[in-house]
Design an enzyme around this catalytic site. Structure first.
Site, PDB file in Angstrom:
ATOM      1  N   CYS A   1       8.516  86.270  22.101  1.00  0.00           N
ATOM      2  CA  CYS A   1       9.395  85.345  21.373  1.00  0.00           C
ATOM      3  C   CYS A   1       9.567  85.933  20.125  1.00  0.00           C
ATOM      4  O   CYS A   1      10.780  86.233  19.403  1.00  0.00           O
ATOM      5  CB  CYS A   1       8.699  84.243  21.297  1.00  0.00           C
ATOM      6  SG  CYS A   1       8.704  83.375  22.935  1.00  0.00           S
TER       7      CYS A   1
ATOM      8  N   VAL B   1       8.874  77.825  29.889  1.00  0.00           N
ATOM      9  CA  VAL B   1       9.603  76.656  29.262  1.00  0.00           C
ATOM     10  C   VAL B   1       9.906  75.598  30.117  1.00  0.00           C
ATOM     11  O   VAL B   1       9.718  74.461  29.850  1.00  0.00           O
ATOM     12  CB  VAL B   1      10.823  77.031  28.287  1.00  0.00           C
ATOM     13  CG1 VAL B   1      11.498  75.904  27.467  1.00  0.00           C
ATOM     14  CG2 VAL B   1      10.268  77.900  27.239  1.00  0.00           C
TER      15      VAL B   1
ATOM     16  N   LYS C   1      11.710  89.326  19.750  1.00  0.00           N
ATOM     17  CA  LYS C   1      13.218  89.026  20.197  1.00  0.00           C
ATOM     18  C   LYS C   1      13.781  88.205  19.025  1.00  0.00           C
ATOM     19  O   LYS C   1      14.988  88.254  18.840  1.00  0.00           O
ATOM     20  CB  LYS C   1      13.009  88.074  21.363  1.00  0.00           C
ATOM     21  CG  LYS C   1      14.347  87.627  21.743  1.00  0.00           C
ATOM     22  CD  LYS C   1      14.229  87.011  23.317  1.00  0.00           C
ATOM     23  CE  LYS C   1      13.345  85.806  23.063  1.00  0.00           C
ATOM     24  NZ  LYS C   1      14.264  84.482  22.804  1.00  0.00           N
TER      25      LYS C   1
HETATM   26  C1  UGA Z   1       5.598  81.576  19.452  1.00  0.00           C
HETATM   27  C2  UGA Z   1       5.508  80.332  18.410  1.00  0.00           C
HETATM   28  O1  UGA Z   1       4.493  80.084  17.822  1.00  0.00           O
HETATM   29  C3  UGA Z   1       5.994  79.069  19.120  1.00  0.00           C
HETATM   30  O2  UGA Z   1       6.038  77.910  18.238  1.00  0.00           O
HETATM   31  C4  UGA Z   1       7.485  79.432  19.813  1.00  0.00           C
HETATM   32  O3  UGA Z   1       7.892  78.186  20.544  1.00  0.00           O
HETATM   33  C5  UGA Z   1       7.150  80.468  21.070  1.00  0.00           C
HETATM   34  O4  UGA Z   1       6.842  81.656  20.256  1.00  0.00           O
HETATM   35  C6  UGA Z   1       8.607  80.623  21.609  1.00  0.00           C
HETATM   36  O5  UGA Z   1       9.592  81.009  20.977  1.00  0.00           O
HETATM   37  O6  UGA Z   1       8.765  80.330  22.628  1.00  0.00           O
HETATM   38  P1  UGA Z   1       3.741  82.318  21.357  1.00  0.00           P
HETATM   39  O7  UGA Z   1       4.739  83.870  21.333  1.00  0.00           O
HETATM   40  O8  UGA Z   1       3.737  81.724  22.703  1.00  0.00           O
HETATM   41  O9  UGA Z   1       4.479  81.204  20.480  1.00  0.00           O
HETATM   42  O10 UGA Z   1       2.273  82.396  20.947  1.00  0.00           O
HETATM   43  P2  UGA Z   1       1.825  82.386  19.261  1.00  0.00           P
HETATM   44  O11 UGA Z   1       0.657  81.747  19.318  1.00  0.00           O
HETATM   45  O12 UGA Z   1       2.714  82.139  18.304  1.00  0.00           O
HETATM   46  O13 UGA Z   1       1.369  83.956  19.130  1.00  0.00           O
HETATM   47  C7  UGA Z   1       2.112  85.187  19.061  1.00  0.00           C
HETATM   48  C8  UGA Z   1       1.401  86.605  18.663  1.00  0.00           C
HETATM   49  O14 UGA Z   1       1.093  86.417  17.194  1.00  0.00           O
HETATM   50  C9  UGA Z   1       0.156  86.749  19.518  1.00  0.00           C
HETATM   51  O15 UGA Z   1       0.260  88.159  20.013  1.00  0.00           O
HETATM   52  C10 UGA Z   1      -0.933  86.196  18.722  1.00  0.00           C
HETATM   53  O16 UGA Z   1      -1.991  87.093  19.044  1.00  0.00           O
HETATM   54  C11 UGA Z   1      -0.407  86.874  17.130  1.00  0.00           C
HETATM   55  N1  UGA Z   1      -0.920  86.004  16.090  1.00  0.00           N
HETATM   56  C12 UGA Z   1      -0.984  84.636  16.081  1.00  0.00           C
HETATM   57  C13 UGA Z   1      -1.730  86.782  15.401  1.00  0.00           C
HETATM   58  O17 UGA Z   1      -1.898  88.026  15.366  1.00  0.00           O
HETATM   59  N2  UGA Z   1      -2.378  86.167  14.022  1.00  0.00           N
HETATM   60  C14 UGA Z   1      -2.120  84.861  14.080  1.00  0.00           C
HETATM   61  O18 UGA Z   1      -2.913  84.334  13.051  1.00  0.00           O
HETATM   62  C15 UGA Z   1      -1.498  84.163  15.093  1.00  0.00           C
END
Ligand code: UGA
Length: 444
Positions: free
Chosen positions: A264, A24, A267
């Site tokens: 994220c 971040v 948690k």
């Molecule tokens: C998440 C949030 O999307 C961000 O907005 C936030 O800032 C961040 O956490 C944080 O709190 O720092 P991130 O964990 O980097 O972001 O990634 P995401 O793209 O949200 O994906 C999270 C998980 O969900 C991944 O394992 C992804 O594969 C999964 N996912 C995502 C799905 O299984 N299906 C979806 O449709 C979207």
């Protein structure tokens, strides 16, 4: 980042401090520097600061290295807090807030930062770290003079630089006495032309936790729809498309898969649940959201057993280790659960990831890490696609992959591959939420 998107320049140049050069902190620092601000970055890890000064980037995040390089003149790295206090008035707090054993967030690093800055009426602590609702008020109550502004981040790993450039919204939370500092924080984002939502501190903190919890809920929901669709003959991809066109639902975060991972969602869902619990409120939905996700990760094993019987002595390749593509982050990645479960069932596990393998070396004990996808699939009884890296689509499935496998079984944990082509090539294909009839080979 599209350089042009940020080249409009800042409304006013404002030297800023960034405390914590993790993911971040570094993305924030690089993007603020790109906006034209002088950024003073501090981390207590001496080697990390030394590496950054040498121009090395300790994490993999698309566009970050270029951005740091391009703005070297505006980026200053230090292990001390002093230069930040001297040069900047806005001090962005970007330190880790990992969960404790109780599920509450560990705020010790944040507390340390507050103590180091001390009671300075000339400075504002701008909180980017995700903290429990109430943290800002508690800090403001204790410190005499130091202003507090909540400015949560919504960046996604793998697309963080683009997310910074084109935010859906910017949240700036402050109480009345810190409104001048809040104005200055808001004006940093002005060139991005995003809606700025001004709130009190507690609401800003809740917006962050509620947003992550809602996104996790959305994914767990579509995963359950996928599981039921498999039984009832519907195709979750079509269902998600049809649902997502309803503007009240929206198309994003409706991709069914092997469960959400990363540092994220888990948690923050837990943190919100515990925060509610600490007030005596039982946040029932969040219990289900997490449980559905844990079960989702394990469903893949059942799909393998359906075709291979018991897994003792079978060799399974995991394609993808990172919790999502375009990152080397393996925290809470589904691949880790799958590898452990497969080994528990007596299978031999191989894994390949284009960037995360090195980080996985100490964690994936007993798993053979391979240098290429083709090496990973060699001699296997099944391939599980865990992370949707684009290169997995480019593999010569009908040719080289098919020839190398002992049993041509593919479990596509992200519905990422061309299932019709795979079935036509002779593979047994399992996706997530895809009707069985669509996956059967067509009659000759
Ligand atoms: C998440 C949030 O999307 C961000 O907005 C936030 O800032 C961040 O956490 C944080 O709190 O720092 P991130 O964990 O980097 O972001 O990634 P995401 O793209 O949200 O994906 C999270 C998980 O969900 C991944 O394992 C992804 O594969 C999964 N996912 C995502 C799905 O299984 N299906 C979806 O449709 C979207």
């Amino acid at each position: 980042m599209q350089a042009s998107a940020l080249a409009r320049g800042p409304a006013a140049r404002e030297p800023v401090g960034v405390i914590g050069c993790g993911w971040v902190g570094l993305v924030t620092a690089a993007c603020l520097a790109e906006l034209g601000h002088d950024v003073h970055c501090r981390d207590i890890v001496v080697e990390k600061i030394a590496a950054l000064e040498r121009g090395e980037v300790p994490i993999y995040e698309p566009q970050l290295a270029e951005l740091l390089e391009r703005n070297r003149a505006r980026l200053h790295f230090t292990t001390e807090i002093g230069p930040l206090i001297e040069h900047a008035r806005l001090l962005f707090c970007c330190v880790d807030t990992p969960p404790t054993y109780s599920g509450d967030a560990d705020l010790s690093r944040v507390e340390q930062v507050v103590e180091e800055i001390g009671d300075s009426p000339d400075h504002a602590l701008v909180m980017k770290s995700t903290v429990p609702v109430g943290t800002g008020r508690a800090i403001a109550r204790r410190s005499h003079g130091l202003a507090y502004v909540s400015n949560p981040e919504f960046l996604k790993e793998g697309s963080a630089v683009d997310d910074f450039t084109r935010p859906d919204r910017v949240i700036v939370g402050a109480e009345e006495d810190a409104s001048g500092f809040a104005d200055r924080v808001a004006s940093l984002y002005e060139p991005l032309e995003a809606p700025v939502v001004r709130t009190d501190v507690a609401s800003a903190e809740m917006i962050k936790l509620a947003s992550n919890a809602f996104l996790a809920t959305k994914i767990s929901f579509i995963n359950e729809i996928a599981n039921v669709s498999e039984e009832l003959g519907a195709d979750v991809a079509e269902v998600a498309l049809g649902m997502g066109l309803d503007a009240r639902i929206g198309p994003k975060f409706l991709s069914a898969g092997v469960g959400w991972g990363g540092s994220c969602f888990g948690k923050d869902v837990l943190s919100l649940k515990q925060l509610a619990g600490n007030t005596g409120y039982h946040f029932q939905m969040l219990t289900a959201v997490t449980e559905v996700n844990e079960l989702q990760k394990r469903r893949t094993i059942g799909k393998l057993q359906k075709h291979l019987g018991h897994l003792v002595g079978k060799t399974v390749a995991l394609l993808g280790i990172a919790f999502k593509p375009h990152t080397d982050d393996i925290r809470d990645a589904t691949s880790l659960v799958l590898a452990a479960r497969l080994q528990g069932e007596g299978a031999r596990v191989r894994a390949y990831d284009p960037v995360a393998a090195e980080r996985a070396r100490d964690v994936l004990v007993g798993t053979e890490l391979c240098a290429t996808a083709l090496e990973a699939v060699d001699g296997t009884d099944a391939v599980v696609l865990v992370t949707e890296w684009p290169e997995f689509r480019e593999l010569d499935w009908a040719g080289e992959v098919y020839e190398r496998m002992v049993t041509p079984l593919v479990v596509d944990g992200r519905n990422f591959l061309d299932h019709r082509a795979l079935v036509a090539a002779g593979f047994t294909y399992e996706g997530v939420g895809r009707p069985r009839a669509a996956l059967a080979p067509s009659p000759a």
